[in-house]
Design a protein around this motif. Structure first.
Motif, mmCIF file in Angstrom:
data_model
loop_
_atom_site.group_PDB
_atom_site.id
_atom_site.type_symbol
_atom_site.label_atom_id
_atom_site.label_comp_id
_atom_site.label_asym_id
_atom_site.label_seq_id
_atom_site.Cartn_x
_atom_site.Cartn_y
_atom_site.Cartn_z
ATOM 1 N N GLY A 76 12.723 -3.132 7.997
ATOM 2 C CA GLY A 76 12.143 -2.479 6.549
ATOM 3 C C GLY A 76 11.108 -1.445 6.930
ATOM 4 O O GLY A 76 10.764 -1.130 8.440
ATOM 5 N N GLU A 77 10.740 -0.786 5.906
ATOM 6 C CA GLU A 77 9.881 0.284 6.260
ATOM 7 C C GLU A 77 8.657 0.344 5.062
ATOM 8 O O GLU A 77 8.796 0.034 4.151
ATOM 9 N N ILE A 78 7.434 0.708 5.979
ATOM 10 C CA ILE A 78 6.356 0.872 4.800
ATOM 11 C C ILE A 78 5.858 2.440 4.909
ATOM 12 O O ILE A 78 5.703 2.995 5.743
ATOM 13 N N LEU A 79 5.562 2.822 3.509
ATOM 14 C CA LEU A 79 4.983 4.228 3.427
ATOM 15 C C LEU A 79 3.843 4.013 2.591
ATOM 16 O O LEU A 79 3.611 3.447 1.492
ATOM 17 N N ILE A 80 2.674 4.609 3.280
ATOM 18 C CA ILE A 80 1.542 4.660 2.297
ATOM 19 C C ILE A 80 1.253 6.013 2.194
ATOM 20 O O ILE A 80 1.080 7.168 2.911
ATOM 21 N N ASN A 81 0.962 6.342 0.802
ATOM 22 C CA ASN A 81 0.564 7.874 0.459
ATOM 23 C C ASN A 81 1.790 8.624 0.810
ATOM 24 O O ASN A 81 1.522 9.842 1.066
ATOM 25 N N GLY A 82 2.843 8.096 0.607
ATOM 26 C CA GLY A 82 4.117 9.059 1.116
ATOM 27 C C GLY A 82 4.316 8.972 2.455
ATOM 28 O O GLY A 82 5.512 9.852 2.846
ATOM 29 N N ARG A 83 3.867 8.515 3.223
ATOM 30 C CA ARG A 83 3.867 8.877 4.707
ATOM 31 C C ARG A 83 4.245 7.382 5.519
ATOM 32 O O ARG A 83 3.548 6.413 5.301
ATOM 33 N N PRO A 84 5.312 7.349 6.004
ATOM 34 C CA PRO A 84 5.732 6.141 6.932
ATOM 35 C C PRO A 84 4.736 5.820 7.956
ATOM 36 O O PRO A 84 4.118 6.706 8.524
ATOM 37 N N VAL A 85 4.463 4.598 8.126
ATOM 38 C CA VAL A 85 3.398 3.936 8.953
ATOM 39 C C VAL A 85 3.880 2.875 9.503
ATOM 40 O O VAL A 85 4.849 2.043 8.887
ATOM 41 N N SER A 86 3.279 2.477 10.767
ATOM 42 C CA SER A 86 3.521 1.036 11.139
ATOM 43 C C SER A 86 2.421 0.410 11.290
ATOM 44 O O SER A 86 1.133 1.096 11.514
ATOM 45 N N ILE A 87 2.429 -0.804 10.810
ATOM 46 C CA ILE A 87 1.160 -1.567 10.631
ATOM 47 C C ILE A 87 1.211 -2.891 11.493
ATOM 48 O O ILE A 87 1.480 -3.897 11.289
ATOM 49 N N PRO A 88 0.935 -2.689 13.074
ATOM 50 C CA PRO A 88 1.059 -3.480 13.899
ATOM 51 C C PRO A 88 -0.131 -4.787 13.792
ATOM 52 O O PRO A 88 0.215 -5.850 14.357
#
Ligand code: ADP
Ligand code: MG
Length: 554
Positions: A76-88
């Motif tokens: 899956g993917e996470i976008l914050i404020n429209g930008r893809p992020v990785s949250i390790p």
């Protein structure tokens, strides 16, 4: 997988083309055989309060823990404020502008508020100049968002509600733009919950985005803009809050239609079962918890005792159930089926009460209702193990006990349906079903039942309510204590409101309102002419220390 982490905490907003604050795409997460999240998609618009609702175990906390970097999703993917992020990890979440208030706070108990707020924040906790700056910033935030807490107070001295405010401050101090709260009201009094909601509204007005996890429909309806429903690891529905209803949400949560209001016919009360006269109790700390209680319950009647917790309800139930706090002083008279109950002597124990036909579902099921390390089948008989049907001469009839437990597990849909599992391995709602099954199925003349549905899922609430009403319809008396006013209003045939160890008044559900009951709960018997001067409902009274009961030698 997603590209490198986005280091900027937030970005400017443009009103029309503002990207969603949070967008999750196809998030999945398994714990061994348990698929906690399955292909979850979710969009949370900036500056809104977004509810996530679902029964226990639906996967809500897992999803938010992924967003906060506690768990790594399988896909899956996470976008914050429209930008893809990785949250390790949670540092990455904080850099992405995400703050989280957990179900169980993560504060250091013997540190001050200020120390907790700056702990782990960028500039290091123990530098003096930074401490001064932090204090100023903390005070500004506290003021701006009505989060009044003393920066120098030690955490362990604070009420739960205030500790929660510290958690929120901590997130704001780290410049969180998105605040996630996981079941924040579970630990709060109604007044504290109201205050929290005011804070959340204030945060929203400042442009913050809030994700509120709860299983309480009323909170969703009251405060959210949008709501997403999870069931068994999946996201099953999204609604605009003002376009949905509690009934629709409940159906989405449970997967079938749920009766939110108990269906019951008018009571047909018979002979008095419980008569309480001038009951008083001074506890071990010399606080007078019961200050002359009078009440009656007849056969075929449910008396609901409403009140903010801490006003003596606990002591009333414990005393009637046969286990007051050791060292308590008790006076007064209690009759059950016209016969006097031994309140202080050798026959005042819980076992004797059970033999007199008094069942008890205690408020604190984990301490008083269950033996957590014992199996479900043992707990299903706990307190009644000496009954003839469970004995084989001088021995326990384990075959009979196990068979009885299997029946209860089936009839009450206790999950998982494994009688060999220790009580502590069941969820709170299923633990509660074990206690309720045991006590109701004994068919007691008088059922004492405290907070029957605390921590219980909606589907199971409906079921427990039906069973309580069925017991009443079988001609039994029920003393129901609950801090949930909705529950009191819908189950009770009569309502008594307790405040400061006394019954403030009795009302019929059809002839009263939540407002009137709320006033009684705050200790106001008659609405005062000066309506601006009402006391804040829900504040427990000051504790009064007394040495002796009336008539007792000093
Ligand atoms: P909710 O917050 O909606 O009550 P959770 O996200 O806590 O649900 O749990 C979803 C499912 O995942 C449950 O079956 C739970 O037992 C399981 N689960 C959650 N966390 C873990 C974990 N750390 N290890 C194993 N199973 C877990
Ligand atoms: Mg949870």
């Amino acid at each position: 997988m997603a590209p490198a982490p986005d280091q900027s905490p937030s970005q400017g907003q443009s009103v029309n083309s503002a990207p969603a604050a949070i967008e999750l795409r196809g998030i999945s997460k398994a714990f061994g055989p348990v698929q906690a999240n399955r292909d979850i998609s979710l969009t949370v618009a900036k500056g809104t309060i977004h509810g996530i609702i679902g029964e226990n175990g639906a996967g809500k906390s897992t999803l938010m823990s992924i967003l906060y970097g506690f768990y790594k999703p399988d896909s899956g993917e996470i976008l914050i404020n429209g930008r893809p992020v990785s949250i390790p990890d949670s540092q990455a979440a904080i850099r992405a502008g995400i703050g989280m208030v957990f179900q169980h706070f993560k504060l250091v108990q013997n540190f001050t508020v200020l120390e907790n707020v700056i702990l782990g924040a960028e500039d290091g906790p123990l530098l003096r100049p930074s401490l001064r700056r932090a204090r100023g910033e903390l005070q500004r935030l506290a003021k701006e968002y009505e989060l009044n807490v003393d920066p120098d107070e030690v955490i362990e001295e604070l009420s739960v509600g205030h500790q929660q405010r510290v958690e929120i401050l901590k997130a704001l101090y780290r410049q969180a733009d998105i605040l996630i709260l996981d079941e924040p009201t579970g630990v709060l009094t109604p007044a504290e919950a109201d205050h929290l909601f005011r804070i959340l509204r204030g945060l929203k007005e400042q442009g913050k985005t809030i994700v509120l996890i709860t299983h309480k429909l009323r909170e969703i309806m009251e405060i959210t803009d949008n709501v997403s429903v999870m069931r068994r690891g999946e996201m099953v529905a999204h609604f605009r809050t003002r376009e949905t209803s509690p009934a629709e949400l409940a159906e989405a949560m449970v997967g079938r239609k749920v009766l939110l209001r108990v269906e019951k016919s008018p009571a047909t009360p018979g002979a008095p079962v419980l008569e309480v006269r001038n009951l008083r109790l001074i506890d071990n700390d010399k606080v007078e918890r019961l200050r002359g209680i009078d009440l009656n319950i007849r056969a075929g009647e449910i008396l609901g005792v409403a009140g903010v917790s801490g006003n003596g309800q606990t002591q009333l139930l414990e005393l009637l159930g046969g286990y007051p706090e050791p060292g308590s002083k008790v006076s007064g008279e209690v009759l059950v089926n016209g016969q006097s109950l031994d309140l202080t002597g050798a026959r005042s124990d819980a076992g004797t009460r059970r033999k007199r036909g008094i069942g008890h579902v205690p408020e604190d099921r984990q301490v008083e209702g269950l033996i957590m390390d014992f199996t479900a089948w043992e707990n299903c008989v706990f307190g009644y193990q000496d009954a003839p049907e469970f004995s084989n001469g001088p021995m326990q009839d384990r075959v009979a006990i196990r068979a009885d437990a299997a029946g209860k597990i089936e009839r009450f849909d206790i999950r998982p349906p494994n009688p060999e599992l220790a009580a502590r391995n069941f969820s709170g709602g299923n633990q509660q079903k074990i206690v309720v099954a045991r006590e109701i199925e004994r068919n007691p003349d008088l059922l004492l039942i405290g907070q029957p549905t605390r921590g219980v899922d909606i589907g199971a609430i409906e079921f427990i309510h039906k069973r309580i009403v069925a017991l009443r319809d079988a001609g039994k008396a029920v003393l129901l204590v609950s801090v949930e006013l909705d529950e009191i209003m819908s189950l009770s045939d009569r309502i008594a409101v307790m405040f400061d160890g006394r019954i403030m008044g009795e009302r019929l559900p059809a002839e009263t309102t939540a407002q009137e009951l709320g006033l009684l709960m705050a200790g106001v018997a008659e609405p005062p002419a000066d309506a601006d001067n009402l006391p804040e409902a829900g504040i427990p009274p000051a504790q009064k220390h007394v040495e002796n009961l009336p008539g007792e030698p000093a």
